[in-house]
Design a protein around this motif. Structure first.
Motif, PDB file in Angstrom:
ATOM      1  N   MET A   1       0.786  -0.920   0.100  1.00  0.00           N
ATOM      2  CA  MET A   1      -0.067  -0.061  -0.015  1.00  0.00           C
ATOM      3  C   MET A   1       0.731   1.397  -0.116  1.00  0.00           C
ATOM      4  O   MET A   1       0.596   2.201  -0.594  1.00  0.00           O
ATOM      5  CB  MET A   1      -1.023  -0.130   1.429  1.00  0.00           C
ATOM      6  CG  MET A   1      -1.826  -1.116   1.214  1.00  0.00           C
ATOM      7  SD  MET A   1      -2.822  -1.163  -0.077  1.00  0.00           S
ATOM      8  CE  MET A   1      -2.262  -2.670  -1.152  1.00  0.00           C
ATOM      9  N   SER A   4       1.581   2.576  -3.366  1.00  0.00           N
ATOM     10  CA  SER A   4       0.427   3.301  -3.959  1.00  0.00           C
ATOM     11  C   SER A   4       0.858   4.840  -4.485  1.00  0.00           C
ATOM     12  O   SER A   4       1.381   5.424  -3.635  1.00  0.00           O
ATOM     13  CB  SER A   4      -0.835   3.372  -3.523  1.00  0.00           C
ATOM     14  OG  SER A   4      -1.230   1.764  -3.317  1.00  0.00           O
ATOM     15  N   TRP A  43     -13.312   0.844  -0.097  1.00  0.00           N
ATOM     16  CA  TRP A  43     -12.371   0.919  -1.370  1.00  0.00           C
ATOM     17  C   TRP A  43     -11.620  -0.241  -1.287  1.00  0.00           C
ATOM     18  O   TRP A  43     -10.777  -0.537  -0.428  1.00  0.00           O
ATOM     19  CB  TRP A  43     -11.672   2.314  -1.391  1.00  0.00           C
ATOM     20  CG  TRP A  43     -11.243   2.706  -2.955  1.00  0.00           C
ATOM     21  CD1 TRP A  43     -11.456   2.467  -4.040  1.00  0.00           C
ATOM     22  CD2 TRP A  43      -9.926   3.368  -3.007  1.00  0.00           C
ATOM     23  NE1 TRP A  43     -10.754   2.978  -5.194  1.00  0.00           N
ATOM     24  CE2 TRP A  43      -9.713   3.405  -4.450  1.00  0.00           C
ATOM     25  CE3 TRP A  43      -8.870   3.877  -2.026  1.00  0.00           C
ATOM     26  CZ2 TRP A  43      -8.596   4.200  -4.659  1.00  0.00           C
ATOM     27  CZ3 TRP A  43      -7.684   4.617  -2.803  1.00  0.00           C
ATOM     28  CH2 TRP A  43      -7.687   4.770  -4.072  1.00  0.00           C
ATOM     29  N   ALA A  45      -8.009  -2.924  -3.051  1.00  0.00           N
ATOM     30  CA  ALA A  45      -6.775  -3.198  -3.901  1.00  0.00           C
ATOM     31  C   ALA A  45      -6.348  -4.462  -3.732  1.00  0.00           C
ATOM     32  O   ALA A  45      -6.516  -4.980  -2.668  1.00  0.00           O
ATOM     33  CB  ALA A  45      -5.847  -1.935  -3.514  1.00  0.00           C
ATOM     34  N   TRP A  73      -6.569  -0.519  -7.452  1.00  0.00           N
ATOM     35  CA  TRP A  73      -7.875  -0.096  -6.705  1.00  0.00           C
ATOM     36  C   TRP A  73      -8.960   0.018  -7.397  1.00  0.00           C
ATOM     37  O   TRP A  73      -8.812   0.701  -8.600  1.00  0.00           O
ATOM     38  CB  TRP A  73      -7.495   1.272  -6.095  1.00  0.00           C
ATOM     39  CG  TRP A  73      -6.377   1.326  -5.406  1.00  0.00           C
ATOM     40  CD1 TRP A  73      -4.881   1.404  -5.351  1.00  0.00           C
ATOM     41  CD2 TRP A  73      -6.483   1.215  -3.750  1.00  0.00           C
ATOM     42  NE1 TRP A  73      -4.304   1.437  -4.314  1.00  0.00           N
ATOM     43  CE2 TRP A  73      -5.151   1.212  -3.189  1.00  0.00           C
ATOM     44  CE3 TRP A  73      -7.262   1.082  -2.771  1.00  0.00           C
ATOM     45  CZ2 TRP A  73      -4.796   0.926  -1.875  1.00  0.00           C
ATOM     46  CZ3 TRP A  73      -7.165   0.880  -1.590  1.00  0.00           C
ATOM     47  CH2 TRP A  73      -5.897   1.094  -1.095  1.00  0.00           C
ATOM     48  N   GLU A  76     -14.330   2.721  -6.435  1.00  0.00           N
ATOM     49  CA  GLU A  76     -14.624   4.261  -5.861  1.00  0.00           C
ATOM     50  C   GLU A  76     -15.429   4.806  -6.626  1.00  0.00           C
ATOM     51  O   GLU A  76     -16.476   5.906  -6.045  1.00  0.00           O
ATOM     52  CB  GLU A  76     -13.256   5.131  -6.433  1.00  0.00           C
ATOM     53  CG  GLU A  76     -13.045   5.206  -7.895  1.00  0.00           C
ATOM     54  CD  GLU A  76     -12.263   3.981  -8.592  1.00  0.00           C
ATOM     55  OE1 GLU A  76     -12.287   3.890  -9.580  1.00  0.00           O
ATOM     56  OE2 GLU A  76     -11.780   3.022  -7.753  1.00  0.00           O
ATOM     57  N   PHE A 105     -11.711   6.938   3.207  1.00  0.00           N
ATOM     58  CA  PHE A 105     -11.695   7.208   1.681  1.00  0.00           C
ATOM     59  C   PHE A 105     -12.523   8.518   1.952  1.00  0.00           C
ATOM     60  O   PHE A 105     -11.815   9.249   1.193  1.00  0.00           O
ATOM     61  CB  PHE A 105     -12.721   6.119   1.144  1.00  0.00           C
ATOM     62  CG  PHE A 105     -12.824   6.474  -0.352  1.00  0.00           C
ATOM     63  CD1 PHE A 105     -11.711   6.043  -1.298  1.00  0.00           C
ATOM     64  CD2 PHE A 105     -13.888   7.202  -0.931  1.00  0.00           C
ATOM     65  CE1 PHE A 105     -12.125   6.497  -2.734  1.00  0.00           C
ATOM     66  CE2 PHE A 105     -14.069   7.741  -2.275  1.00  0.00           C
ATOM     67  CZ  PHE A 105     -13.228   6.981  -3.031  1.00  0.00           C
TER      68      PHE A 105
END
Length: 235
Positions: A1, A4, A43, A45, A73, A76, A105
């Motif tokens: 993460m 990202s 959300w 990933a 990801w 959204e 988020f």
């Protein structure tokens, strides 16, 4: 993460706050990661593995929308609109998934300009992907659709960590390109003969990404994606 793109723009304290709120889940091959009709509260990933987004009709017909690989990801759009998910997500191999709660988020959306810029770029890239897929479905022959399917897995906005060697089977490629496994095999053999890919025991290695992006089987050749030749370039 932490790798990202959006995470690199956060302060160390904000990043730790975000990571502290996240969960991780594991899914076996063939299991459902997310179901259409469910209210979206995270959300998501992929940490590792490979999955597909698909939709199904009432009579059981299934259409694959796109593939999801490590670093991607998704979800959204449903979070924005506070609506139920409109597609299923299935693991095509053992997969680990990171889940960011809605509250985190929304906090990022309200406090981080770089995060909002990332979401804009992501949505634009996803829209381009689906417009391109619709174009290819209607205008290209089978081999060219397979070539463009493979090339789409290297969109830097959607697949930032895509390696040149893909552990993806012919059945999986067929699901993504909406063609049979047998036709995928024919196409891959042709691409290998042209020097675009090298077939491996557990997948394939892309040797000429530009050639895949510009491939037109009806011409019997691979056109370079750069250089201004007709049909070149990604959608």
């Amino acid at each position: 993460m932490r790798r990202s793109k959006w995470a690199s723009a956060l302060s160390p304290a904000d990043l730790e706050h975000v990571l502290g709120s996240m969960q991780e889940r594991q899914f076996a091959r063939g299991s459902c990661i997310a179901r259409a009709g469910q209210l979206v509260e995270h959300w998501m990933a992929l940490i590792d593995g490979f999955a597909k987004m698909s939709v199904a009709s009432e009579d059981g017909r299934v259409s694959t929308l796109t593939g999801v690989s490590a670093g991607v990801w998704f979800g959204e759009g449903s979070l924005f609109k506070h609506e139920a998910r409109r597609y299923d997500v299935f693991a095509l191999r053992p997969t680990r998934v990171a889940l960011m709660p809605r509250r985190t988020f929304e906090w990022l959306r309200g406090t981080s300009v770089p995060f909002n810029h990332y979401l804009q770029d992501l949505l634009n890239a996803r829209l381009s992907l689906f417009i391109g897929a619709l174009e290819h479905e209607r205008l290209l022959d089978t081999d060219a659709r397979v070539a463009n399917c493979l090339a789409s897995l290297y969109n830097p906005e959607l697949y930032p960590e895509a390696p040149r060697s893909l552990e993806v089977g012919q059945t999986e490629i067929g699901l993504l390109a909406n063609v049979s496994r047998q036709r995928v095999n024919v196409a891959l053999q042709r691409f290998q003969a042209l020097g675009l890919i090298r077939l491996e025991k557990r997948g394939l290695t892309v040797l000429d990404l530009a050639g895949l992006r510009g491939y037109r089987a009806s011409c019997g050749c691979a056109l370079a994606a750069e250089g201004g030749r007709p049909g070149s370039g990604a959608a």
